[in-house]
Design a protein around this motif. Structure first.
Motif, PDB file in Angstrom:
ATOM      1  N   ARG A   7       0.808  -1.215   0.000  1.00  0.00           N
ATOM      2  CA  ARG A   7       0.000   0.000   0.000  1.00  0.00           C
ATOM      3  C   ARG A   7       0.850   1.278   0.000  1.00  0.00           C
ATOM      4  O   ARG A   7       0.366   2.350  -0.331  1.00  0.00           O
ATOM      5  CB  ARG A   7      -0.947   0.000   1.209  1.00  0.00           C
ATOM      6  CG  ARG A   7      -2.115  -0.974   1.067  1.00  0.00           C
ATOM      7  CD  ARG A   7      -2.954  -0.679  -0.183  1.00  0.00           C
ATOM      8  NE  ARG A   7      -4.031  -1.625  -0.361  1.00  0.00           N
ATOM      9  CZ  ARG A   7      -5.311  -1.342  -0.109  1.00  0.00           C
ATOM     10  NH1 ARG A   7      -5.662  -0.156   0.316  1.00  0.00           N
ATOM     11  NH2 ARG A   7      -6.238  -2.263  -0.324  1.00  0.00           N
ATOM     12  N   HIS A   8       2.111   1.156   0.401  1.00  0.00           N
ATOM     13  CA  HIS A   8       3.007   2.311   0.328  1.00  0.00           C
ATOM     14  C   HIS A   8       4.123   2.088  -0.686  1.00  0.00           C
ATOM     15  O   HIS A   8       4.975   2.959  -0.845  1.00  0.00           O
ATOM     16  CB  HIS A   8       3.636   2.595   1.698  1.00  0.00           C
ATOM     17  CG  HIS A   8       2.638   2.993   2.747  1.00  0.00           C
ATOM     18  ND1 HIS A   8       2.146   4.275   2.878  1.00  0.00           N
ATOM     19  CD2 HIS A   8       2.031   2.273   3.721  1.00  0.00           C
ATOM     20  CE1 HIS A   8       1.290   4.323   3.879  1.00  0.00           C
ATOM     21  NE2 HIS A   8       1.194   3.117   4.415  1.00  0.00           N
TER      22      HIS A   8
ATOM     23  N   VAL B 295       0.576   6.937   0.127  1.00  0.00           N
ATOM     24  CA  VAL B 295      -0.442   5.890   0.181  1.00  0.00           C
ATOM     25  C   VAL B 295      -0.925   5.613  -1.231  1.00  0.00           C
ATOM     26  O   VAL B 295      -1.281   6.526  -1.972  1.00  0.00           O
ATOM     27  CB  VAL B 295      -1.622   6.318   1.075  1.00  0.00           C
ATOM     28  CG1 VAL B 295      -2.705   5.241   1.054  1.00  0.00           C
ATOM     29  CG2 VAL B 295      -1.151   6.578   2.493  1.00  0.00           C
TER      30      VAL B 295
ATOM     31  N   ASP C   5      -3.701   3.900  -3.604  1.00  0.00           N
ATOM     32  CA  ASP C   5      -5.063   3.383  -3.663  1.00  0.00           C
ATOM     33  C   ASP C   5      -5.136   2.399  -4.827  1.00  0.00           C
ATOM     34  O   ASP C   5      -4.969   2.792  -5.977  1.00  0.00           O
ATOM     35  CB  ASP C   5      -6.044   4.532  -3.883  1.00  0.00           C
ATOM     36  CG  ASP C   5      -7.491   4.058  -3.943  1.00  0.00           C
ATOM     37  OD1 ASP C   5      -7.730   2.833  -3.899  1.00  0.00           O
ATOM     38  OD2 ASP C   5      -8.392   4.923  -4.054  1.00  0.00           O
TER      39      ASP C   5
ATOM     40  N   ASP D 174      -4.523  -5.589   3.462  1.00  0.00           N
ATOM     41  CA  ASP D 174      -5.291  -4.450   3.976  1.00  0.00           C
ATOM     42  C   ASP D 174      -6.783  -4.729   3.761  1.00  0.00           C
ATOM     43  O   ASP D 174      -7.448  -4.132   2.919  1.00  0.00           O
ATOM     44  CB  ASP D 174      -4.868  -3.166   3.274  1.00  0.00           C
ATOM     45  CG  ASP D 174      -5.466  -1.923   3.937  1.00  0.00           C
ATOM     46  OD1 ASP D 174      -6.032  -2.054   5.043  1.00  0.00           O
ATOM     47  OD2 ASP D 174      -5.373  -0.836   3.347  1.00  0.00           O
TER      48      ASP D 174
ATOM     49  N   ASP E 261      -1.361  -4.360   8.236  1.00  0.00           N
ATOM     50  CA  ASP E 261      -0.112  -3.693   7.895  1.00  0.00           C
ATOM     51  C   ASP E 261       0.967  -4.620   7.345  1.00  0.00           C
ATOM     52  O   ASP E 261       2.068  -4.169   7.038  1.00  0.00           O
ATOM     53  CB  ASP E 261       0.456  -2.981   9.136  1.00  0.00           C
ATOM     54  CG  ASP E 261      -0.326  -1.724   9.481  1.00  0.00           C
ATOM     55  OD1 ASP E 261      -1.080  -1.247   8.611  1.00  0.00           O
ATOM     56  OD2 ASP E 261      -0.180  -1.226  10.617  1.00  0.00           O
TER      57      ASP E 261
ATOM     58  N   ASP F  36       2.190  -3.381   4.137  1.00  0.00           N
ATOM     59  CA  ASP F  36       2.207  -1.925   4.134  1.00  0.00           C
ATOM     60  C   ASP F  36       3.286  -1.366   3.213  1.00  0.00           C
ATOM     61  O   ASP F  36       3.064  -0.447   2.448  1.00  0.00           O
ATOM     62  CB  ASP F  36       2.359  -1.367   5.557  1.00  0.00           C
ATOM     63  CG  ASP F  36       3.620  -1.874   6.250  1.00  0.00           C
ATOM     64  OD1 ASP F  36       4.285  -2.801   5.726  1.00  0.00           O
ATOM     65  OD2 ASP F  36       3.949  -1.355   7.333  1.00  0.00           O
ATOM     66  N   ARG F  37       4.497  -1.930   3.283  1.00  0.00           N
ATOM     67  CA  ARG F  37       5.579  -1.381   2.478  1.00  0.00           C
ATOM     68  C   ARG F  37       6.584  -2.465   2.130  1.00  0.00           C
ATOM     69  O   ARG F  37       6.709  -3.476   2.823  1.00  0.00           O
ATOM     70  CB  ARG F  37       6.271  -0.219   3.194  1.00  0.00           C
ATOM     71  CG  ARG F  37       6.877  -0.581   4.543  1.00  0.00           C
ATOM     72  CD  ARG F  37       7.411   0.649   5.272  1.00  0.00           C
ATOM     73  NE  ARG F  37       6.358   1.614   5.574  1.00  0.00           N
ATOM     74  CZ  ARG F  37       6.540   2.715   6.289  1.00  0.00           C
ATOM     75  NH1 ARG F  37       7.734   2.998   6.743  1.00  0.00           N
ATOM     76  NH2 ARG F  37       5.545   3.537   6.524  1.00  0.00           N
TER      77      ARG F  37
END
Length: 882
Positions: A163-164, A183, A185, A234, A244, A247-248
């Protein structure tokens, strides 16, 4: 005010423009010039503002412009042509389909090729519009998918949707790297949710310790003919910690990374099963693990078989048969390793993969070999133990890998370790500048140029020899000028981010010169890549940059890992040098290196610099991308350059590896060699003009770079080698190891391992005596062995012969099978005999050994078992030929 909820409003395209959505959803637009030109013509200004992303473009085009295009006959004709071309591309026969046809019956498809291959990677660099990559591993994976699509290879890509993404990079006023995590989408990305037949999102689930669970959506991106599945944790039903997990990219601590890799491997297999069930795509026969991060996929496949009432050992053999493992790192520090207790907790009772004993699972990854750390679970070791076929990514890296993992095959020489090599390649349609493509199209036609870039063929590349020198030089100057414009724009933005006022940045208009020799250096910034080697003698570098007749200019880019303060200090040191008013018009650092920047940087440079510590560059593909645009390579002989360097089209930086000197002294020596090359050979050749006023010798090197390196560095060549050398043998083995055969092999291996301590070579003798023999003569070897509880059907007794070095080590060895001549005597010993031809002169030697042998083994070294003569077992190993 801040919105409490964010969502994306998609435009409603007029019916005549519906095919635009079809084109935007398939990422082939990212490497297909005509489709990109079509989108650009929709709204050139918005196309550039969107970052050349069709999804973002179509989300911002005003309705009035869409209505105008819906009535534009010329635009609709071009739209129909592009849609028809895409349809033919994704459905028509390509190299793979032609390759699979039996030559005597074109209607019959060959049975050797796998029906499908699942390709797992933690990152994929497809396009800047889908920022799910950090560096070379991801770009390589993206190029692998695109080349597979061009060739028609039925690949399914599997990764994670972060997501990142990876971080965006900027610099502080003090030149310190700053990280930003925008972020993403998914609804604004060129992906769509995989959905069940009732329209509900498809989900995969993983059990976690403590009765928890982690769910993940599956996003689908279409990369030409190849589907790419990206798992995303997510999901509303997950707790915050599980949400999370994706997350990255490469973020978090050990447990976070372990969960990511469990989701990638275990969840990825489940996502593939769902995708095939929902779409009818053939189930993969081969699973390819791109680096160790995805290694848990093998455990999930074992778990599937155990659920079908197959025991662990048989399931392991069946899974290994169809698994390919590629390692990308030449150093142990580059491998993910986890504490055994952490792994045991996540695979213990009540957690993932019930039915698999934790001890057996741990045994697949623990470093239980000489030199290993027995309390660590090593993902690459698991990849090698779960894969019947493995490879490094260049010839040199294959050799380095065999040495690095030799502990898994004790008793075997490094060259016999079953790790092959397939040298990386790059997807030329992605990395070749449009201007280069157009020049090729004028020379040999658009279709032949597309084929040359995607499929290869030296005959097509040979056409470069007929391009006029003036056209090549004008192309190079055009690309250099475009890079100058790009550098000035990015440098201005960087200085504004660092806090400078626009009024103090007028000097940027004079940065770089489109007629000056331009050197590029861009890559990740770990210490071994030596970003700052060029600064070892700053006065000498300044003289090169400011030379009155033969100046050079340098463009540098790169990111340090967020946790790597050492790498950040290297960037800071370099940027502070580039800030010096005396040289800032000749050397620049551009932050936020990524695909969009790279696609301008590679074509615009005249020389691509690479100066890692040899042999720590596994392959390195940036120089390949530069070469496809006529940029010459200046590199340490490492990775792919060690394999393909020729003085006709580049330069090798002399190295001091192997010398008994410290690191500082080595850097000093190699930096001096770099300066010498630039001063005495490279700059003079660039500025030297022939009778026609052109640098004829430089242009000839460009021409040779394109004709000789071009066909080699293609990802199409790489994928063809994967198919022929790894995928086909893995598919063949997968089919051979049905449940019955896998159980048979597992039982046999267990019996051989148990009996092996009693296998021995008792005595070796030869028909010849003395220290010399004649070339062409033959020795008859007679070997007495003890096989314990094993039979001759379980083993192969070999003579190993070849030249010997001063320490009596055999080089260029060849193996000659020996045959049993008698049954066991009263003490259980057998005699093997065979001829050994003396086919070379000079110091020559032989030895003998016993290996396990079974028709279903991938190699004789597979079990890591070998028996060799003990001291005093024979007459000695050396025979001198004259």
């Amino acid at each position: 005010m801040k919105a409490i909820r964010r969502f994306t409003v998609r435009p409603v395209l007029p019916e005549p423009l519906g095919k635009l959505a079809e084109l935007a959803r398939n990422l082939r637009w990212s490497w297909h010039p005509r489709t990109r030109e079509l989108f650009e013509s929709v709204d050139p200004e918005r196309w550039r503002a969107s970052g050349c992303d069709p999804v973002r473009l179509l989300g911002g085009v005003p309705s009035a412009r869409l209505a105008e295009l819906a009535g534009d006959e010329d635009f609709l004709r071009r739209l129909d042509e592009a849609a028809d071309d895409l349809r033919e591309y994704v459905t028509g026969d390509r190299w793979y389909q032609e390759h699979g046809r039996a030559p005597d019956d074109p209607e019959r498809t060959g049975t050797e090729l796998p029906r499908a291959v699942a390709y797992f990677s933690p990152e994929f660099g497809i396009t800047a519009a889908l920022p799910q990559y950090s560096g070379g591993l991801g770009i390589l994976a993206g190029d692998h998918l695109k080349a597979a699509s061009d060739l028609g290879v039925p690949l399914i890509g599997v990764g994670l949707l972060y997501r990142h993404g990876y971080f965006r990079q900027s610099l502080s006023r003090e030149a310190w790297q700053q990280e930003h995590y925008p972020v993403l989408d998914p609804n604004e990305l060129p992906v769509s949710l995989l959905r069940e037949a009732d329209g509900a999102p498809a989900k995969v689930a993983l059990a976690l310790p403590g009765g928890r669970a982690m769910l993940a959506h599956v996003w689908h991106a279409q990369v030409g003919r190849v589907p790419l599945l990206l798992l995303d944790s997510d999901v509303e039903e997950n707790d915050a910690g599980e949400r999370d997990v994706t997350d990255r990219l490469y973020g978090g601590g050990s447990e976070h990374r372990l969960l990511q890799e469990m989701l990638l491997g275990i969840g990825g297999v489940r996502a593939v099963r769902s995708f095939c069930r929902l779409t009818g795509h053939p189930e993969p026969e081969v699973f390819h693990t791109n680096e160790g991060h995805a290694g848990f996929l093998g455990l999930e496949r074992i778990h599937e078989m155990i659920a079908a009432d197959v025991d662990f050992d048989a399931a392991l053999e069946a899974v290994r048969a169809g698994t390919v493992f590629t390692t990308h790192t030449p150093v142990p520090a580059g491998i993910d390793r986890f504490d055994r207790e952490l792994v045991a907790r996540h695979f213990g009772p009540g957690a993932e993969l019930p039915g698999i004993d934790v001890g057996a699972l741990l045994g697949l990854g623990m470093e239980t070999y000489p030199g290993g750390e027995p309390n660590l679970f090593n993902m690459a070791v698991m990849g090698l133990r779960l894969g019947s076929r493995a490879n490094g990514v260049s010839t040199l890296h294959g050799s380095v890998s065999r040495g690095m993992f030799a502990g898994l095959w004790p008793g075997f020489d490094a060259e016999e370790i079953p790790i092959a090599s397939v040298t990386n390649g790059v997807h030329a349609p992605t990395w070749v500048a449009p201007e280069v493509f157009r020049l090729g199209a004028r020379q040999i036609g658009e279709r032949r140029t597309e084929d040359a870039l995607s499929v290869g063929g030296s005959d097509r590349w040979d056409a470069v020899a007929d391009i006029a020198d003036s056209d090549i030089w004008e192309l190079r100057r055009t690309l250099r000028g475009q890079l100058v414009d790009e550098v000035r724009r990015r440098l201005y933005d960087s200085w504004r981010q660092r806090g400078a006022a626009g009024a103090e940045l007028g000097w940027i208009d004079e940065v770089l010169d489109p007629d000056v020799l331009t050197i590029g250096f861009a890559r990740r910034v770990p210490s071994y890549k030596r970003l700052t080697l060029m600064l070892r003698d700053r006065d000498r570098l300044m003289r090169l940059l400011r030379h009155s007749e033969r100046p050079v200019q340098i463009v540098v880019a790169g990111k340090a890992h967020p946790a790597d303060d050492g790498g950040k200090r290297l960037i800071q040191e370099l940027v502070r040098f580039t800030d010096d008013p005396r040289v800032r018009h000749r050397i620049v650092f551009l932050p936020d290196y990524g695909m969009a920047m790279a696609q301008k940087l590679y074509p615009g440079c005249d020389v691509w610099l690479n100066n890692p510590l040899r042999p720590l560059e596994a392959c390195g593909t940036s120089g390949m991308k530069a070469a496809l645009n006529g940029c010459l390579n200046l590199s340490v002989l490492d990775g792919w350059w060690d394999e393909w360097f020729e003085p006709d089209f580049g330069w090798a930086i002399p190295t001091a590896d192997g010398a008994a000197i410290d690191d500082d002294r080595r850097d000093d020596l190699e930096a001096a060699a770099l300066y010498d090359l630039l001063e005495r050979r490279i700059a003079p050749r660039f500025y030297e003009q022939g009778p026609g006023g052109l640098p004829d010798r430089w242009i000839e090197m460009v021409r040779r770079t394109l004709t000789r390196l071009g066909p080699k560095v293609l990802a199409g060549r790489m994928v063809r080698e994967y198919v022929e050398q790894l995928y086909v043998p893995a598919a063949r083995a997968h089919r051979a190891l049905d449940v019955t055969s896998a159980a048979e092999l597992a039982v046999w291996k267990g019996r051989v391992r148990a009996a092996w301590p009693r296998v021995a070579v008792d005595h070796v003798e030869a028909s010849a005596t003395g220290a010399t023999a004649e070339l062409g003569s033959t020795l008859t070897l007679r070997v007495r062995v003890h096989l314990g509880e094993l039979t001759p059907d379980d083993v192969e007794v070999q003579a190993i012969a070849g030249r010997v070095d001063p320490e009596d080590r055999i080089a260029d060895a060849s193996a000659v099978p020996l045959k049993p001549t008698s049954g066991p005597d009263v003490e259980g010993r057998r005699v093997y005999e065979g001829p050994l031809a003396l086919d070379r002169t000079g110091p020559f030697g032989y030895t003998v050994r016993i290996l396990p042998a079974h028709r279903l083994l991938a190699s004789g070294a597979e079990l890591g078992l070998v028996a060799v003569p003990s001291e005093g077992a024979g007459e000695g190993a050396g025979v001198l030929l004259r």
